[in-house]
Write a protein that holds these residues in place. Structure first.
Motif, PDB file in Angstrom:
ATOM      1  N   GLU A 167      33.194   1.355   7.848  1.00  0.00           N
ATOM      2  CA  GLU A 167      33.884   2.625   8.042  1.00  0.00           C
ATOM      3  C   GLU A 167      33.616   3.033   9.488  1.00  0.00           C
ATOM      4  OE1 GLU A 167      35.766   3.492   5.514  1.00  0.00           O
ATOM      5  OE2 GLU A 167      34.874   1.807   4.431  1.00  0.00           O
ATOM      6  N   THR A 168      34.513   3.762  10.092  1.00  0.00           N
ATOM      7  CA  THR A 168      34.402   4.020  11.536  1.00  0.00           C
ATOM      8  C   THR A 168      33.941   5.437  11.874  1.00  0.00           C
ATOM      9  OG1 THR A 168      36.787   4.484  11.600  1.00  0.00           O
ATOM     10  CG2 THR A 168      36.079   2.253  12.153  1.00  0.00           C
ATOM     11  N   ARG A 169      33.518   6.179  10.880  1.00  0.00           N
ATOM     12  CA  ARG A 169      32.991   7.513  11.170  1.00  0.00           C
ATOM     13  C   ARG A 169      31.602   7.385  11.798  1.00  0.00           C
ATOM     14  NH1 ARG A 169      30.880  10.089   5.416  1.00  0.00           N
ATOM     15  NH2 ARG A 169      29.128   8.661   5.129  1.00  0.00           N
ATOM     16  N   TYR A 170      31.127   8.450  12.408  1.00  0.00           N
ATOM     17  CA  TYR A 170      29.778   8.464  12.976  1.00  0.00           C
ATOM     18  C   TYR A 170      28.755   8.357  11.850  1.00  0.00           C
ATOM     19  CZ  TYR A 170      25.535  10.068  15.262  1.00  0.00           C
ATOM     20  OH  TYR A 170      24.245  10.165  15.741  1.00  0.00           O
ATOM     21  N   CYS A 171      27.739   7.497  12.035  1.00  0.00           N
ATOM     22  CA  CYS A 171      26.724   7.378  10.976  1.00  0.00           C
ATOM     23  C   CYS A 171      25.333   7.131  11.547  1.00  0.00           C
ATOM     24  CB  CYS A 171      27.122   6.307   9.974  1.00  0.00           C
ATOM     25  SG  CYS A 171      27.226   4.635  10.631  1.00  0.00           S
TER      26      CYS A 171
ATOM     27  N   THR B 174      31.320   3.011  17.241  1.00  0.00           N
ATOM     28  CA  THR B 174      32.615   3.069  16.574  1.00  0.00           C
ATOM     29  C   THR B 174      33.556   1.991  17.128  1.00  0.00           C
ATOM     30  OG1 THR B 174      32.392   5.440  16.163  1.00  0.00           O
ATOM     31  CG2 THR B 174      34.621   4.526  16.113  1.00  0.00           C
TER      32      THR B 174
ATOM     33  N   THR C  88      35.297  -0.924  14.965  1.00  0.00           N
ATOM     34  CA  THR C  88      36.763  -0.956  14.930  1.00  0.00           C
ATOM     35  C   THR C  88      37.299  -2.342  15.246  1.00  0.00           C
ATOM     36  OG1 THR C  88      36.940   1.381  15.539  1.00  0.00           O
ATOM     37  CG2 THR C  88      38.865  -0.003  15.956  1.00  0.00           C
TER      38      THR C  88
ATOM     39  N   CYS D  91      28.477   2.325   6.675  1.00  0.00           N
ATOM     40  CA  CYS D  91      28.666   3.687   7.183  1.00  0.00           C
ATOM     41  C   CYS D  91      29.509   4.549   6.243  1.00  0.00           C
ATOM     42  CB  CYS D  91      29.274   3.727   8.583  1.00  0.00           C
ATOM     43  SG  CYS D  91      28.136   3.175   9.873  1.00  0.00           S
TER      44      CYS D  91
END
Length: 266
Positions: free
Chosen positions: A178-182, A189, A193, A230
């Motif tokens: 997943e590309t959200r901040y974690c 990111t 991606t 993430c």
């Protein structure tokens, strides 16, 4: 009046034929009459790396992988499981085809990720610079579009030759992230991606070659959506295990891979 016995006979014959056709159309009758002889080929995404516990071989086979789960749920007549962690297309050709025969009725496989240098790309991106990661991903994409198609074609053709009466189902790989901040310790990111974009390229190539071979492609990206590294409830292992990193966990095989297979087998 003399025609009535003939009319009654014709009516009875029509009724008998209608009943017979209706019986053949009952859902499940054909499936119950045809035993399933299932062979699961492929790499670590077939053998179940990440799910554990494993058998005593060096292939890291787990009964929590999608293949044994499907076999158990469908009461197959026979099940063979030569899939092996780390396998490339050459390993399938050299070591796994012996499990196939003319009596095999269903074959599943995930293959191609190791040919494209999956493990090395993940290492370069997890621990290397952005440019190192970008170069590794671009090289893998070039291999996937340039060299891998021929290897997949040869593999699928060999499976067809050894199991001419089997349905071949090719399962793809999920997007891993997943590309959200974690968090600060996660890959950027950008890296996540471009790794997902590489997974899309691999899926497109695999789906195309599977179709060319007359096989069914089962896309696992939709079933894993939202459950990558993430994600709030990840089904992919990050760096929690050296061997298991970047592989599905037990939930990933049960709720990601198994539904994708069920979707194409009915």
């Amino acid at each position: 009046m003399p025609h009535r016995p003939l009319a009654r006979a014709l009516t009875a014959l029509v009724a008998l034929l209608t009943a017979a056709v209706g019986a053949l159309a009952v859902p499940g009758v054909a499936q119950a009459a045809a035993p399933i002889h299932y062979v699961a080929l492929g790499d670590s995404y077939s053998s179940g790396v990440g799910a554990g516990p494993y058998d005593l071989s060096t292939c890291l086979r787990s009964q929590k992988s999608y293949a044994p789960l499907w076999a158990a749920a469908n009461n197959v007549a026979s099940f063979r499981f030569p899939a092996c962690g780390g396998a490339k297309t050459a390993d399938v050709l050299d070591d796994q085809l012996g499990s196939l025969s003319a009596t095999t009725t269903m074959v599943t496989i995930t293959i191609g990720g190791n040919d494209a240098g999956f493990a090395d790309v993940m290492t370069d991106c997890r621990f290397g610079s952005t440019s190192t990661c970008t170069n590794a991903v671009n090289a893998a994409k070039a291999f996937a579009t340039g060299t891998l198609p021929g290897r997949l074609d040869n593999t699928y053709a060999a499976i067809r030759e050894r199991a001419p009466n089997a349905r071949l189902i090719v399962l793809g790989y999920p997007r891993l992230f997943e590309t959200r901040y974690c968090g600060l310790l996660a890959m950027s990111t950008y890296k996540r991606t471009i790794l997902n974009e590489a997974a899309d390229v691999l899926a497109a190539v695999t789906a195309e070659r599977a179709a060319a071979a007359g096989a069914t492609f089962a896309d696992t990206r939709p079933t894993f959506a939202g459950h990558g590294v993430c994600g709030a409830a990840p089904w992919i292992r990050d760096v929690t295990g050296v061997i298991e990193a970047s592989h599905p966990n037990a939930d990933g095989y049960r709720y990601g891979y198994l539904p994708a297979l069920n979707a194409v087998t009915g």
